[in-house]
Design a protein around this motif. Structure first.
Motif, PDB file in Angstrom:
ATOM      1  N   VAL A 226       0.330  -3.059   8.492  1.00 10.07           N
ATOM      2  CA  VAL A 226       0.985  -4.012   7.469  1.00 10.07           C
ATOM      3  C   VAL A 226       0.830  -2.878   6.115  1.00 10.07           C
ATOM      4  O   VAL A 226       2.167  -2.779   4.575  1.00 10.07           O
ATOM      5  CB  VAL A 226       0.667  -5.191   6.973  1.00 10.07           C
ATOM      6  N   PHE A 227      -0.198  -2.581   5.733  1.00  9.46           N
ATOM      7  CA  PHE A 227      -0.715  -1.621   4.505  1.00  9.46           C
ATOM      8  C   PHE A 227       0.057  -0.288   4.214  1.00  9.46           C
ATOM      9  O   PHE A 227       1.102   0.056   4.009  1.00  9.46           O
ATOM     10  CB  PHE A 227      -1.953  -0.865   4.075  1.00  9.46           C
ATOM     11  N   TYR A 228       0.363  -0.041   5.505  1.00  2.49           N
ATOM     12  CA  TYR A 228       1.182   1.019   6.072  1.00  2.49           C
ATOM     13  C   TYR A 228       2.439   0.854   5.883  1.00  2.49           C
ATOM     14  O   TYR A 228       3.894   1.305   4.963  1.00  2.49           O
ATOM     15  CB  TYR A 228       1.531   1.753   7.216  1.00  2.49           C
ATOM     16  N   ASP A 229       3.311  -0.371   5.895  1.00  3.27           N
ATOM     17  CA  ASP A 229       5.161  -1.161   5.761  1.00  3.27           C
ATOM     18  C   ASP A 229       4.952  -0.588   4.682  1.00  3.27           C
ATOM     19  O   ASP A 229       6.601  -0.823   4.082  1.00  3.27           O
ATOM     20  CB  ASP A 229       4.337  -2.094   6.712  1.00  3.27           C
ATOM     21  N   MET A 230       3.619  -1.185   3.800  1.00  3.13           N
ATOM     22  CA  MET A 230       4.236  -1.327   2.605  1.00  3.13           C
ATOM     23  C   MET A 230       4.253  -0.255   1.740  1.00  3.13           C
ATOM     24  O   MET A 230       4.553  -0.088   0.661  1.00  3.13           O
ATOM     25  CB  MET A 230       2.961  -2.366   1.522  1.00  3.13           C
ATOM     26  N   GLY A 231       4.192   0.895   1.814  1.00  8.65           N
ATOM     27  CA  GLY A 231       3.465   2.084   1.717  1.00  8.65           C
ATOM     28  C   GLY A 231       4.779   2.623   0.783  1.00  8.65           C
ATOM     29  O   GLY A 231       4.789   3.609   0.290  1.00  8.65           O
ATOM     30  N   GLU A 232       6.076   2.240   1.175  1.00  4.34           N
ATOM     31  CA  GLU A 232       7.174   2.844   0.860  1.00  4.34           C
ATOM     32  C   GLU A 232       7.736   1.857  -0.276  1.00  4.34           C
ATOM     33  O   GLU A 232       8.728   2.124  -0.689  1.00  4.34           O
ATOM     34  CB  GLU A 232       8.380   2.673   1.502  1.00  4.34           C
ATOM     35  N   THR A 233       6.898   0.866  -0.694  1.00  7.17           N
ATOM     36  CA  THR A 233       7.463  -0.519  -1.607  1.00  7.17           C
ATOM     37  C   THR A 233       6.711   0.123  -3.130  1.00  7.17           C
ATOM     38  O   THR A 233       6.749  -0.218  -4.474  1.00  7.17           O
ATOM     39  CB  THR A 233       7.432  -1.367  -1.248  1.00  7.17           C
ATOM     40  N   ILE A 234       5.096   0.072  -2.106  1.00  6.48           N
ATOM     41  CA  ILE A 234       3.641   0.314  -3.543  1.00  6.48           C
ATOM     42  C   ILE A 234       2.918   1.389  -2.481  1.00  6.48           C
ATOM     43  O   ILE A 234       2.660   1.683  -1.801  1.00  6.48           O
ATOM     44  CB  ILE A 234       3.139  -1.251  -3.507  1.00  6.48           C
ATOM     45  N   PRO A 235       1.735   1.776  -3.697  1.00  3.68           N
ATOM     46  CA  PRO A 235       1.721   3.122  -3.739  1.00  3.68           C
ATOM     47  C   PRO A 235       0.052   2.604  -3.128  1.00  3.68           C
ATOM     48  O   PRO A 235      -1.066   2.029  -3.880  1.00  3.68           O
ATOM     49  CB  PRO A 235       0.986   3.375  -4.991  1.00  3.68           C
ATOM     50  N   VAL A 236      -0.165   2.790  -1.970  1.00  2.17           N
ATOM     51  CA  VAL A 236      -1.403   1.390  -1.031  1.00  2.17           C
ATOM     52  C   VAL A 236      -2.246   2.480  -0.183  1.00  2.17           C
ATOM     53  O   VAL A 236      -1.548   3.551  -0.108  1.00  2.17           O
ATOM     54  CB  VAL A 236      -0.892   0.343  -0.298  1.00  2.17           C
ATOM     55  N   LYS A 237      -3.615   2.725  -0.697  1.00  3.86           N
ATOM     56  CA  LYS A 237      -4.796   3.435  -0.169  1.00  3.86           C
ATOM     57  C   LYS A 237      -5.984   2.529   0.692  1.00  3.86           C
ATOM     58  O   LYS A 237      -5.876   0.963   0.450  1.00  3.86           O
ATOM     59  CB  LYS A 237      -5.243   4.240  -0.433  1.00  3.86           C
ATOM     60  N   THR A 238      -6.688   2.730   1.201  1.00  5.47           N
ATOM     61  CA  THR A 238      -7.642   2.085   1.962  1.00  5.47           C
ATOM     62  C   THR A 238      -9.233   2.764   1.219  1.00  5.47           C
ATOM     63  O   THR A 238      -9.133   3.985   1.069  1.00  5.47           O
ATOM     64  CB  THR A 238      -8.185   2.048   3.598  1.00  5.47           C
ATOM     65  N   THR A 239      -9.766   2.103   1.559  1.00  5.54           N
ATOM     66  CA  THR A 239     -11.465   2.136   1.210  1.00  5.54           C
ATOM     67  C   THR A 239     -12.321   2.058   2.127  1.00  5.54           C
ATOM     68  O   THR A 239     -11.908   0.545   2.733  1.00  5.54           O
ATOM     69  CB  THR A 239     -11.839   0.975  -0.196  1.00  5.54           C
ATOM     70  N   GLU A 240     -13.437   2.629   2.414  1.00  2.62           N
ATOM     71  CA  GLU A 240     -14.191   2.523   4.251  1.00  2.62           C
ATOM     72  C   GLU A 240     -13.243   2.301   4.737  1.00  2.62           C
ATOM     73  O   GLU A 240     -13.343   1.212   5.905  1.00  2.62           O
ATOM     74  CB  GLU A 240     -14.821   1.238   3.495  1.00  2.62           C
ATOM     75  N   GLY A 241     -11.808   2.384   4.917  1.00  2.00           N
ATOM     76  CA  GLY A 241     -10.970   2.509   6.345  1.00  2.00           C
ATOM     77  C   GLY A 241      -9.846   3.594   6.704  1.00  2.00           C
ATOM     78  O   GLY A 241      -9.118   3.711   6.756  1.00  2.00           O
ATOM     79  N   HIS A 242     -11.357   3.992   7.513  1.00  3.52           N
ATOM     80  CA  HIS A 242     -10.694   5.739   7.234  1.00  3.52           C
ATOM     81  C   HIS A 242      -9.723   6.065   8.636  1.00  3.52           C
ATOM     82  O   HIS A 242      -8.713   6.536   8.710  1.00  3.52           O
ATOM     83  CB  HIS A 242     -12.079   6.972   7.499  1.00  3.52           C
ATOM     84  N   HIS A 243      -9.852   4.652   8.753  1.00  6.82           N
ATOM     85  CA  HIS A 243      -8.622   4.876   9.975  1.00  6.82           C
ATOM     86  C   HIS A 243      -7.272   4.102   9.952  1.00  6.82           C
ATOM     87  O   HIS A 243      -6.714   4.728  10.722  1.00  6.82           O
ATOM     88  CB  HIS A 243      -8.859   3.655  12.006  1.00  6.82           C
ATOM     89  N   PHE A 244      -7.436   4.403   8.794  1.00  7.01           N
ATOM     90  CA  PHE A 244      -5.537   4.340   8.098  1.00  7.01           C
ATOM     91  C   PHE A 244      -5.433   5.276   8.489  1.00  7.01           C
ATOM     92  O   PHE A 244      -3.967   5.799   8.087  1.00  7.01           O
ATOM     93  CB  PHE A 244      -6.032   4.305   6.590  1.00  7.01           C
ATOM     94  N   ARG A 245      -6.084   6.369   8.064  1.00 11.40           N
ATOM     95  CA  ARG A 245      -5.428   7.858   8.370  1.00 11.40           C
ATOM     96  C   ARG A 245      -4.682   7.995   9.894  1.00 11.40           C
ATOM     97  O   ARG A 245      -3.400   8.354  10.657  1.00 11.40           O
ATOM     98  CB  ARG A 245      -5.831   9.560   8.230  1.00 11.40           C
ATOM     99  N   ARG A 246      -5.912   7.364  11.017  1.00  9.87           N
ATOM    100  CA  ARG A 246      -4.673   7.441  11.987  1.00  9.87           C
ATOM    101  C   ARG A 246      -4.407   6.800  12.136  1.00  9.87           C
ATOM    102  O   ARG A 246      -2.687   7.265  12.809  1.00  9.87           O
ATOM    103  CB  ARG A 246      -5.899   6.993  13.324  1.00  9.87           C
ATOM    104  N   VAL A 247      -3.981   5.493  11.710  1.00 16.32           N
ATOM    105  CA  VAL A 247      -2.754   4.870  11.701  1.00 16.32           C
ATOM    106  C   VAL A 247      -1.745   5.276  11.510  1.00 16.32           C
ATOM    107  O   VAL A 247      -0.376   4.889  12.273  1.00 16.32           O
ATOM    108  CB  VAL A 247      -2.997   3.571  10.737  1.00 16.32           C
ATOM    109  N   SER A 248      -1.480   6.143   9.986  1.00 14.47           N
ATOM    110  CA  SER A 248      -0.335   6.735   9.779  1.00 14.47           C
ATOM    111  C   SER A 248       0.323   8.125  10.228  1.00 14.47           C
ATOM    112  O   SER A 248       1.496   8.335  10.573  1.00 14.47           O
ATOM    113  CB  SER A 248      -0.956   7.261   8.398  1.00 14.47           C
ATOM    114  N   ILE A 249      -0.489   8.432  10.680  1.00 18.45           N
ATOM    115  CA  ILE A 249       0.025   9.932  11.433  1.00 18.45           C
ATOM    116  C   ILE A 249       0.800   8.580  13.167  1.00 18.45           C
ATOM    117  O   ILE A 249       2.095   9.865  13.361  1.00 18.45           O
ATOM    118  CB  ILE A 249      -1.276  10.064  12.254  1.00 18.45           C
ATOM    119  N   GLN A 250       0.033   7.691  13.843  1.00 15.32           N
ATOM    120  CA  GLN A 250       0.743   7.747  14.877  1.00 15.32           C
ATOM    121  C   GLN A 250       2.601   7.002  14.109  1.00 15.32           C
ATOM    122  O   GLN A 250       3.370   6.799  15.073  1.00 15.32           O
ATOM    123  CB  GLN A 250      -0.669   5.929  15.358  1.00 15.32           C
ATOM    124  N   ARG A 251       2.302   5.805  12.871  1.00 15.02           N
ATOM    125  CA  ARG A 251       3.081   5.793  12.756  1.00 15.02           C
ATOM    126  C   ARG A 251       4.386   6.704  12.595  1.00 15.02           C
ATOM    127  O   ARG A 251       5.897   6.367  12.367  1.00 15.02           O
ATOM    128  CB  ARG A 251       3.231   4.569  11.626  1.00 15.02           C
TER     129      ARG A 251
END
Length: 407
Positions: A226-251
């Motif tokens: 869902v953070f990835y989905d929001m990324g074209e509307t608001i500038p979202v990132k994560t802290t201690e959620g490093h697998h967000f990078r894997r999610v970003s690549i896959q998406r």
């Protein structure tokens, strides 16, 4: 769910331009553990009074000089706490850092000391970036979490004052069971009030946060998507959620192929519920350039110094590698066994050791250590099974295309 092709010119993960083994991108100094709040998740277990063994003004100045010796570009130097406003010398320390050439940011607590006057004093000292925490979308949920009435109003007031002064604001929000369904509401505030970055902090079981109620791995996967989905509307990132990078690549790869991520990534009911709420709040409208997550993590582009000078890979990974009172932070960061080890993907164990994304993710070493006592254990809150993504060849091609920039 309709998918639009993503831009082939934009990398799904940003990588550092400078060798993270030689210099960090971010240095956080915990100036004090004194704080008037009693937040339920506090890693520092902050107390009302200051510790007499905190680094002095001059010791803090020497630390900043050492940070500059990492080389150019100078790391971002963040003064944190506790509540850094509990230190009377905060403004002097910040000014000294700015005057010597550091990019200084400040991360205060949501107390009455967070006001326009104090922010203007910081700005006059040369500080133009602050980091604030908002862990609920309402007075009841945020103040209930922070356990002190008025923190919501103090935080919103400080946020608005900073914006009026022209300061940049990063907003941090813990992601836990008590507030997960409020995340879209917090994101709506982010959209309406404006921030430089909104960071979702995936809870690490340390300090007072040990029994707070972290999400499980599948729920974290749903939130990250869902953070990835929001990324074209608001500038979202994560802290201690490093697998967000894997999610970003896959998406990114799925979008290029026009494939719905719900089935491909086996997203769950929490994703569907959060996405529907986000859509109803206008958080999926798009229109802004997505800000890809950056490949920085504990000890690998990031270093933390606590209130008494101990150097650790992160504030959530309280394993000291030395103390700035008797050792060089540059030497500790570059050469200590703890820091050199944490930067080696081949040391990772379990799923993280086998994962094809471990050079850009690596999992939260803080969460692994606090959950198991083993810094190199697998990330407890990652649901992904290595090798199961259906477009593996496309991911490999993406890695090859970025090979000169990967570490």
């Amino acid at each position: 769910m309709t998918l639009a092709p993503s831009s082939r010119t934009q990398r799904p993960v940003r990588v550092r331009r400078h060798d993270p083994a030689l210099q960090p991108m971010i240095v956080i100094w915990e100036a004090t553990r004194a704080c008037q709040l009693a937040c339920r998740h506090c890693r520092a277990e902050a107390a009302p009074g200051r510790n007499p063994f905190e680094l002095t003004t001059d010791e803090a100045t020497n630390l900043m000089k050492e940070v500059l010796s990492f080389g150019k570009p100078a790391p971002i130097f963040i003064i944190s706490g506790g509540d850094c406003f509990e230190r009377d010398d905060l403004f002097e320390i910040a000014k000294r850092g700015v005057d010597m050439g550091l990019h200084v940011a400040v991360s205060p607590s949501g107390t009455k000391k967070l006001n326009r006057e104090s922010l203007k004093r910081l700005q006059d000292a040369g500080v133009n970036v602050i980091s604030l925490s908002l862990d609920g979308a309402t007075i009841e949920s945020h103040d209930g979490f922070r356990q002190i009435p008025g923190t919501y109003e103090n935080t919103i007031g400080g946020w608005e004052a900073a914006r009026e002064l022209g300061m940049k604001v990063q907003l941090n929000s813990v992601v836990a069971r008590h507030n997960v369904m409020e995340l879209p509401d917090i994101a709506k505030l982010v959209k309406d009030l404006g921030v430089m970055t909104w960071s979702g902090f995936l809870l690490v079981p340390t300090g007072r946060g040990v029994d707070l109620g972290a999400l499980n791995a599948q729920e974290c996967e749903d939130v990250l998507n869902v953070f990835y989905d929001m990324g074209e509307t608001i500038p979202v990132k994560t802290t201690e959620g490093h697998h967000f990078r894997r999610v970003s690549i896959q998406r990114h790869v799925l979008a290029e192929a026009g494939i719905d991520p719900v089935e491909a990534m086996k997203l769950g009911p929490l994703y569907q519920a959060l996405r529907e709420k986000s859509e109803s709040l206008g958080l999926l409208d798009g229109g802004r350039r997505r800000r890809p997550p950056i490949n920085v993590s504990s000890g690998n582009g990031f270093v933390f110094i606590n209130h008494v000078g101990q150097v650790t890979p992160s504030g959530f990974l309280e394993v000291p590698a030395g103390n700035v009172r008797d050792s060089s932070i540059v030497d500790i960061y570059r050469n200590s066994e703890l820091f050199t080890g944490i930067r080696r993907p081949d040391f990772l164990e379990g799923k993280c050791g086998r994962c094809e994304y471990n050079t850009v993710c690596g999992g939260s070493r803080s969460r692994a250590y606090n959950s198991t006592g083993n810094i190199y254990a697998e990330e407890p809150l990652c649901v992904y099974e290595p090798g199961t993504f259906p477009l593996a060849d496309e991911v490999s091609a993406l890695f090859r295309a970025n090979a000169p920039h990967q570490r």
